[in-house]
Design an enzyme around this catalytic site. Structure first.
Site, PDB file in Angstrom:
ATOM      1  N   ASN A  81      10.138 -39.189   2.148  1.00  0.00           N
ATOM      2  CA  ASN A  81       8.824 -38.766   1.634  1.00  0.00           C
ATOM      3  C   ASN A  81       7.696 -39.528   2.334  1.00  0.00           C
ATOM      4  O   ASN A  81       6.682 -38.940   2.734  1.00  0.00           O
ATOM      5  CB  ASN A  81       8.749 -38.988   0.128  1.00  0.00           C
ATOM      6  CG  ASN A  81       9.659 -38.059  -0.646  1.00  0.00           C
ATOM      7  OD1 ASN A  81      10.190 -37.088  -0.096  1.00  0.00           O
ATOM      8  ND2 ASN A  81       9.863 -38.345  -1.923  1.00  0.00           N
ATOM      9  N   ARG A 105      19.472 -22.143  -9.087  1.00  0.00           N
ATOM     10  CA  ARG A 105      20.419 -21.754 -10.128  1.00  0.00           C
ATOM     11  C   ARG A 105      19.881 -20.682 -11.067  1.00  0.00           C
ATOM     12  O   ARG A 105      20.407 -20.482 -12.158  1.00  0.00           O
ATOM     13  CB  ARG A 105      20.840 -22.977 -10.942  1.00  0.00           C
ATOM     14  CG  ARG A 105      22.176 -23.544 -10.497  1.00  0.00           C
ATOM     15  CD  ARG A 105      22.052 -24.552  -9.382  1.00  0.00           C
ATOM     16  NE  ARG A 105      21.934 -25.905  -9.891  1.00  0.00           N
ATOM     17  CZ  ARG A 105      21.708 -26.969  -9.109  1.00  0.00           C
ATOM     18  NH1 ARG A 105      21.565 -26.819  -7.813  1.00  0.00           N
ATOM     19  NH2 ARG A 105      21.609 -28.160  -9.623  1.00  0.00           N
ATOM     20  N   GLU A 152       0.830  -1.205   0.000  1.00  0.00           N
ATOM     21  CA  GLU A 152       0.000   0.000   0.000  1.00  0.00           C
ATOM     22  C   GLU A 152       0.869   1.262   0.000  1.00  0.00           C
ATOM     23  O   GLU A 152       0.596   2.220  -0.732  1.00  0.00           O
ATOM     24  CB  GLU A 152      -0.926   0.006   1.225  1.00  0.00           C
ATOM     25  CG  GLU A 152      -1.913  -1.158   1.251  1.00  0.00           C
ATOM     26  CD  GLU A 152      -1.405  -2.352   2.046  1.00  0.00           C
ATOM     27  OE1 GLU A 152      -2.221  -3.012   2.699  1.00  0.00           O
ATOM     28  OE2 GLU A 152      -0.174  -2.626   2.001  1.00  0.00           O
ATOM     29  N   ARG A 205      12.348 -23.398  -5.839  1.00  0.00           N
ATOM     30  CA  ARG A 205      13.384 -23.297  -4.806  1.00  0.00           C
ATOM     31  C   ARG A 205      13.567 -21.832  -4.395  1.00  0.00           C
ATOM     32  O   ARG A 205      13.682 -21.528  -3.207  1.00  0.00           O
ATOM     33  CB  ARG A 205      14.710 -23.871  -5.311  1.00  0.00           C
ATOM     34  CG  ARG A 205      14.721 -25.389  -5.420  1.00  0.00           C
ATOM     35  CD  ARG A 205      16.074 -25.900  -5.876  1.00  0.00           C
ATOM     36  NE  ARG A 205      16.111 -27.357  -5.958  1.00  0.00           N
ATOM     37  CZ  ARG A 205      17.181 -28.068  -6.321  1.00  0.00           C
ATOM     38  NH1 ARG A 205      18.312 -27.438  -6.654  1.00  0.00           N
ATOM     39  NH2 ARG A 205      17.134 -29.386  -6.353  1.00  0.00           N
ATOM     40  N   CYS A 212      -0.483   0.259   7.664  1.00  0.00           N
ATOM     41  CA  CYS A 212      -0.899   0.720   6.340  1.00  0.00           C
ATOM     42  C   CYS A 212      -2.238   1.449   6.407  1.00  0.00           C
ATOM     43  O   CYS A 212      -2.515   2.323   5.586  1.00  0.00           O
ATOM     44  CB  CYS A 212      -0.977  -0.451   5.373  1.00  0.00           C
ATOM     45  SG  CYS A 212       0.656  -1.075   4.898  1.00  0.00           S
TER      46      CYS A 212
END
Length: 368
Positions: free
Chosen positions: A298, A207, A52, A184, A84
């Site tokens: 995982n 990268r 803002e 990433r 704000c």
């Protein structure tokens, strides 16, 4: 143009802050007067001006009587920046259109109420779902104080993340790999297991030119990360954490001298407690994690209920091989009705590959 058009522009602006605003949200703002955009801005980096105030500073003429479009409810508290709401009122803005409310208890409807109390017209819910999706990690973090975890992997059409010999470079094409580096850049941390380090010796960096490296977190219960690995050798340049369940000061010393931070966390059966790791990451204000682990980590993260989103890059290839690895290992579920299901699934072509994304539904899974 309609309210949704201006909010769409504000969303585009907000995305420019990706990777730089954490643990703050990404926010964009557009100021419109007499049918013309007279100012625009976004939250560029953590600690900097909010969207803002950026938009007000960008105004080509007086914003008095104008309409402000902002993707997230304006803040009303003193942080690294002043409220704000104060700047909006001082500028004489007549109307504020808000994409979605801010779940931060310091705001949570108070910003909207302050504006209304001072005679500003406030309309809410314009492109609300899009505004919420933009900051799903922030919303999760501010409400749970744990990071939002995205499980990412690349696999072939027959579900393999490597050949039977262990070779995995490259499964997907250049376009998909570039998108991974964009993710990433947009993540506060990247998480992998020591098995991945031992097998692939990865860098786990972004990268992209001008991109930001996430904090690298290696789940290494017994501190087996090789001292000559790329992870350790680059720890002076890229923030690196080794999370272990047991390690003497003597064992930690060479890693710490190389630039790594070593966290000794509570363990479960000699392994790092993953909930404890998430708590520690949250305490470090790392609000989003890109999980690039192997099948074992995982599965463990899924079983612990710590994965919130899945990104599966699928390449139009077949590797075959009964022993070739799949993205999720462990014991797995015992019956199809125990599967982890994904909701709000999308499929996006990325070069020659496809990206499948969805949110994990844990209530479907019945652990036994």
């Amino acid at each position: 143009m309609e309210d949704s058009d201006y909010m769409g522009l504000a969303l585009e602006l907000a995305r420019r802050g990706r990777g730089w605003t954490s643990p703050n949200p990404m926010v964009g703002a557009v100021i419109v007067k007499d049918g013309a955009v007279i100012g625009q801005g976004w939250h560029r980096k953590y600690g900097g001006l909010h969207a803002e105030r950026e938009a007000l500073a960008d105004c080509a003429r007086s914003p008095a009587g104008a309409t402000l479009y902002v993707t997230l409810e304006p803040c009303c508290h003193q942080g690294k920046q002043p409220p704000c709401t104060q700047a909006i009122l001082a500028a004489g803005i007549a109307r504020v259109v808000v994409g979605c409310g801010d779940p931060n208890p310091l705001v949570a409807g108070k910003g909207i109420e302050i504006l209304r109390q001072h005679g500003v017209t406030v309309d809410t819910g314009v492109l609300e779902e899009e505004c919420r999706r933009l900051n799903r990690a922030f919303f999760h973090f501010i409400q749970t104080r744990q990071p939002y975890v995205t499980l990412k992997y690349a696999m072939t059409l027959d579900g393999k993340i490597a050949t039977s010999t262990g070779a995995s470079r490259w499964i997907t094409g250049e376009a998909a790999r570039r998108r991974v580096h964009e993710d990433r850049h947009g993540s506060a941390a990247i998480l992998a297991g020591v098995g991945t380090v031992l097998a692939d010796d990865p860098l786990l960096t972004c990268r992209l030119p001008g991109g930001k490296h996430p904090v690298r977190v290696i789940c290494d219960s017994r501190l087996r990360t090789p001292l000559d690995s790329q992870i350790v050798r680059t720890a002076q340049d890229v923030p690196t954490v080794l999370a272990c369940a047991q390690a003497t000061p003597e064992a930690r010393r060479p890693y710490e001298e190389a630039g790594c931070r070593v966290w000794v966390l509570p363990g479960e059966g000699g392994r790092v407690s993953l909930p404890a790791l998430m708590d520690r990451l949250g305490a470090e204000r790392l609000d989003s994690v890109l999980l690039e682990g192997g099948g074992t980590l995982n599965w463990s993260m899924l079983k612990a209920g710590l994965v919130h989103r899945v990104q599966a890059y699928v390449a139009p290839k077949l590797f075959g091989g009964a022993e070739a690895k799949s993205p999720v290992g462990g014991l797995g579920v015992e019956a199809p009705d125990q599967a982890f299901s994904l909701k709000n699934l999308t499929a996006t072509p990325v070069g020659a590959d496809f990206l499948l994304e969805g949110e994990v539904e844990y209530h479907v899974h019945r652990d036994r």
